[in-house]
Structures are given as structure tokens and as C-alpha cells.
Design an enzyme around this catalytic site. Sequence first.
Site, PDB file in Angstrom:
ATOM      1  N   THR A  76      22.379  25.365  50.931  1.00  0.00           N
ATOM      2  CA  THR A  76      23.100  26.164  51.953  1.00  0.00           C
ATOM      3  C   THR A  76      22.341  26.255  53.289  1.00  0.00           C
ATOM      4  O   THR A  76      23.071  26.144  54.282  1.00  0.00           O
ATOM      5  CB  THR A  76      23.172  27.749  51.246  1.00  0.00           C
ATOM      6  OG1 THR A  76      23.780  27.782  50.060  1.00  0.00           O
ATOM      7  CG2 THR A  76      23.982  28.732  52.064  1.00  0.00           C
ATOM      8  N   GLN A 187      26.061  18.070  43.917  1.00  0.00           N
ATOM      9  CA  GLN A 187      26.456  17.785  42.555  1.00  0.00           C
ATOM     10  C   GLN A 187      26.111  16.484  42.199  1.00  0.00           C
ATOM     11  O   GLN A 187      26.429  16.178  41.171  1.00  0.00           O
ATOM     12  CB  GLN A 187      27.772  18.270  42.365  1.00  0.00           C
ATOM     13  CG  GLN A 187      28.006  19.786  42.547  1.00  0.00           C
ATOM     14  CD  GLN A 187      27.347  20.610  41.640  1.00  0.00           C
ATOM     15  OE1 GLN A 187      26.861  20.156  40.494  1.00  0.00           O
ATOM     16  NE2 GLN A 187      27.125  22.003  41.891  1.00  0.00           N
ATOM     17  N   SER A 207      19.911  19.821  46.645  1.00  0.00           N
ATOM     18  CA  SER A 207      19.371  21.274  46.084  1.00  0.00           C
ATOM     19  C   SER A 207      18.357  20.995  44.801  1.00  0.00           C
ATOM     20  O   SER A 207      18.735  20.191  44.227  1.00  0.00           O
ATOM     21  CB  SER A 207      20.132  22.112  45.962  1.00  0.00           C
ATOM     22  OG  SER A 207      19.712  23.336  45.683  1.00  0.00           O
ATOM     23  N   CYS A 334      29.106  31.058  44.291  1.00  0.00           N
ATOM     24  CA  CYS A 334      29.263  31.803  45.124  1.00  0.00           C
ATOM     25  C   CYS A 334      30.402  32.634  45.234  1.00  0.00           C
ATOM     26  O   CYS A 334      30.437  33.698  45.694  1.00  0.00           O
ATOM     27  CB  CYS A 334      29.100  30.874  46.442  1.00  0.00           C
ATOM     28  SG  CYS A 334      27.761  29.975  46.596  1.00  0.00           S
TER      29      CYS A 334
HETATM   30  N1  PLP Z   1      27.016  22.786  47.898  1.00  0.00           N
HETATM   31  C1  PLP Z   1      27.331  22.554  46.738  1.00  0.00           C
HETATM   32  C2  PLP Z   1      28.321  21.591  46.261  1.00  0.00           C
HETATM   33  C3  PLP Z   1      26.862  23.392  45.502  1.00  0.00           C
HETATM   34  O1  PLP Z   1      27.309  23.229  44.178  1.00  0.00           O
HETATM   35  C4  PLP Z   1      25.993  24.304  45.843  1.00  0.00           C
HETATM   36  C5  PLP Z   1      25.654  25.602  44.896  1.00  0.00           C
HETATM   37  O2  PLP Z   1      26.592  25.920  44.271  1.00  0.00           O
HETATM   38  C6  PLP Z   1      25.538  24.506  46.972  1.00  0.00           C
HETATM   39  C7  PLP Z   1      26.048  23.693  48.244  1.00  0.00           C
HETATM   40  C8  PLP Z   1      24.467  25.644  47.602  1.00  0.00           C
HETATM   41  O3  PLP Z   1      23.276  25.170  47.077  1.00  0.00           O
HETATM   42  P1  PLP Z   1      21.907  26.120  47.200  1.00  0.00           P
HETATM   43  O4  PLP Z   1      22.226  26.957  45.824  1.00  0.00           O
HETATM   44  O5  PLP Z   1      20.830  25.185  46.920  1.00  0.00           O
HETATM   45  O6  PLP Z   1      21.783  26.916  48.320  1.00  0.00           O
END
Ligand code: PLP
Length: 391
Positions: A76, A187, A207, A334
Site C-alpha cells: 500500500t 499477488q 509485499s 481491504c
Molecule cells: N495490492 C494488491 C494486489 C493486494 O492484494 C494487496 C493486499 O491485499 C495490496 C496491494 C496491499 O498490500 P499490503 O497489505 O502490503 O499493503
Amino acid sequence: MYTWHPMIYLDWAATAPPLWQVRAEAFQKAEELYANPSSVHGAGRAARDCIERARRSCADSLGAHPRDIYFTSGATESNNIVFSSFFNRPARGSVVITGIEHPSVYEPAKALEKAGFAVRYIQADSDGVVDPERFAAGVDGDTVLAAVMLVNNETGAVQPVAEITRLIRQKSPRASRRVHIHTDAVQAFGKQRISCDEMGVDSLAASGHKIGAPRGGGILFLNRPLDTLYRGGEQESAVRPGTENLEAIYGLGKAVEIWEEHREEWNEHARELKRLLLERISAIDGACLVGPAGGPAQRHSPFIITVSFPPAPGEVIVRVMSDRGFAVSTGSACSSRGKKNLRVLQNMGIDRGIAGSAIRISTGPATAVSDCDAFCTALERETAALRGRLR
Ligand code: PLP
């Protein structure tokens, strides 16, 4: 490799259970290497070495140079660093993203729109894959930023990032007009071979917690200078200042090494589970597969399946299955606390009724065939009961 969990966990795309080896070693590193990595004494330098080793592992996994890898708190933040840096530009321009991006890309794009950028949202096909020509057609001489994710978190659809990048570069060959191309690879990271160089992207987000590393560790690959909004520290070359989260960074490096080592085996396992899930779920009365799952293998991640049981709301199915001891979700973690956000599935042209009834099943290396069997048996029973009640 993984510890046992009392619930049958089929929500790996939201977060993966920690790899026990990574967790144990990360705790140990936190205890031993407690000095500030910016300190010049020996203890500080040992902490710094640990971070640099992790950086090399992440760079290797991404086909990138270590100097282009910046550690963040998660994807994020990585996505936000890229998008928010465009606020600092004196001139506005256009931004092109797909309509199926994760909220951590979609919402920053909305914020740029409010600030005067023209933002174009490119629609995906009904199987969740974006047509490269359609995406590239959205890019024009005013475009400063384009973003397309590598694997969609709700459907598992694999996006043709390299092809999109190639088409965009053909359109804007002059370096001075080079469009910044970003990909959210959360992913895909660790799970599939990635080469930033071959994809031709300028930045990429990943991540740690999706591959069994501790939470609070993310990556931003960036090979072009960006004037980011952060001020006040020199860590991570000031792209992401602030004292580094050593244990999360160590864990990230270690987890990706483990995934590299087991990638083929774990992908094959996921493909086998997906075959089984698809076969059993397709036979359930009222099941409606969403996304690319039934199509060519290169168009979908083996780790994610989305299925809908209209008219039962996705949240209700998730709760009922949770009561029976199974963890699945409605899609993006989210949005799954509240009402399901239908934006992504509706962007693919999926009917509202089907989109609202969708659940996401996501597996990982520790998922057993018997877990999937038990899940399908319970799903068949519970969706039949729900249908009876909703009649
Ligand atoms: N982008 C995608 C495609 C995700 O699946 C996620 C998590 O659900 C994120 C971004 C956000 O990642 P993080 O939890 O490390 O902030």
C-alpha cells in the site's frame, strides 16, 4: 515448512501464514541486530549488512539491481509513494490505470484526479484480463503515469504487463516524454518468475506478508527518480525515510529465497488444488465461476479462484463457512470488513447479482487436498441450505 492452524485457511491472498523458519529467524535477528542500521559503529553496520543481504535477495527475485530496491512498510505504501509523487509536479497530465486495480492504486489515482489529472480507467475483459491494445490506446502524449497490476487479487487474472509496456513505449519513444509505468505485483511476487527488466516497468510494488514474511515489510522497485512526498531522513535513499524495520526486511528476503527454491513445486501443488476445486465447485448447484479460472493456464494464477452463488450475498457465504471452520473471503481484504465492493467485478462487466455473491478461495503451500475436499463438501451443503432459505 508451515505450522498447523485450527481453521482450514483458504484466504492466502489476503495474507499467508508465516513461514516458521522465517518467523523464528526474524525474531532472532530482531534480538541480535537491535542497533540502528544507520549507526556507524559495528553493531549498526551488522544491522545494515542484514538489510543489504535482504535487498540482494529481493533484487534477484525481481530481475532487478539492488540499488533499485527500496524497503517500505508494505505494498500500500509502495503504490502510494509512486502515485503521490506526481502531486509534486508543476504540470498536470493524464494517468491511465486499469479499472480492476487494488484500492491502494485506485484511490491514489482518484486523488490525482481531484488534483487536476485526467485519469482514464481501462476496462478488463469478462475473464478479468485487460486487452493490451485497449490499455495502450488510453495512453496519449499527455500521459505521465500508467499502472497495470500483474495478478488481480480478486480473480487471479494475470495481466499482460510486458505487452502493455511494449506498446506504450512504442507510442512514446522519446525519453523526455517517457511515461512512468508502474505495476502492483503483490499477488505474483515470489510465486511466479518476475523480471522488472524484461517487463520494462519503471516501478513495482510487492509485499512480504503475502508470502509468509512478517507484516510491515514491502518493496518498491524504482529505476527512475521520483520526487516523493516524504521528507526528513536519508534511509532508503530518502525514497522511504525512517528507521528500517529490520526483522520485517530480513523476513522478506528470507521468505522470497524460500519461495524461489520451492516455486515450481508449490505452483504445481496449487495447480493440482485448483483443478480439484474447479471440478468439485463446478458440480455444485448454482455455482457460477467468475474470472479466468476455466480458461488458458497462462491467464490465471493457480492460487486464486472466485466463484459466485447468486442470490446468496458473498458476505453471508463467508460468515456461514467461517462458522463451519473455513476461512475464505469476498475479495480484497481491504473491503471485506464492510459490504463487498463490487467495483472490480463490475468493471469486468459481471452482472451485479453475480458480483455480489462472489467469494474468493485462495490456497498456499500448506493447503492440503483434504482441506479442499472438506471445504467443497461443506460449501455444497451450505449453499444449498442458503438457497432454500432465500427462496
Ligand atoms: N495490492 C494488491 C494486489 C493486494 O492484494 C494487496 C493486499 O491485499 C495490496 C496491494 C496491499 O498490500 P499490503 O497489505 O502490503 O499493503
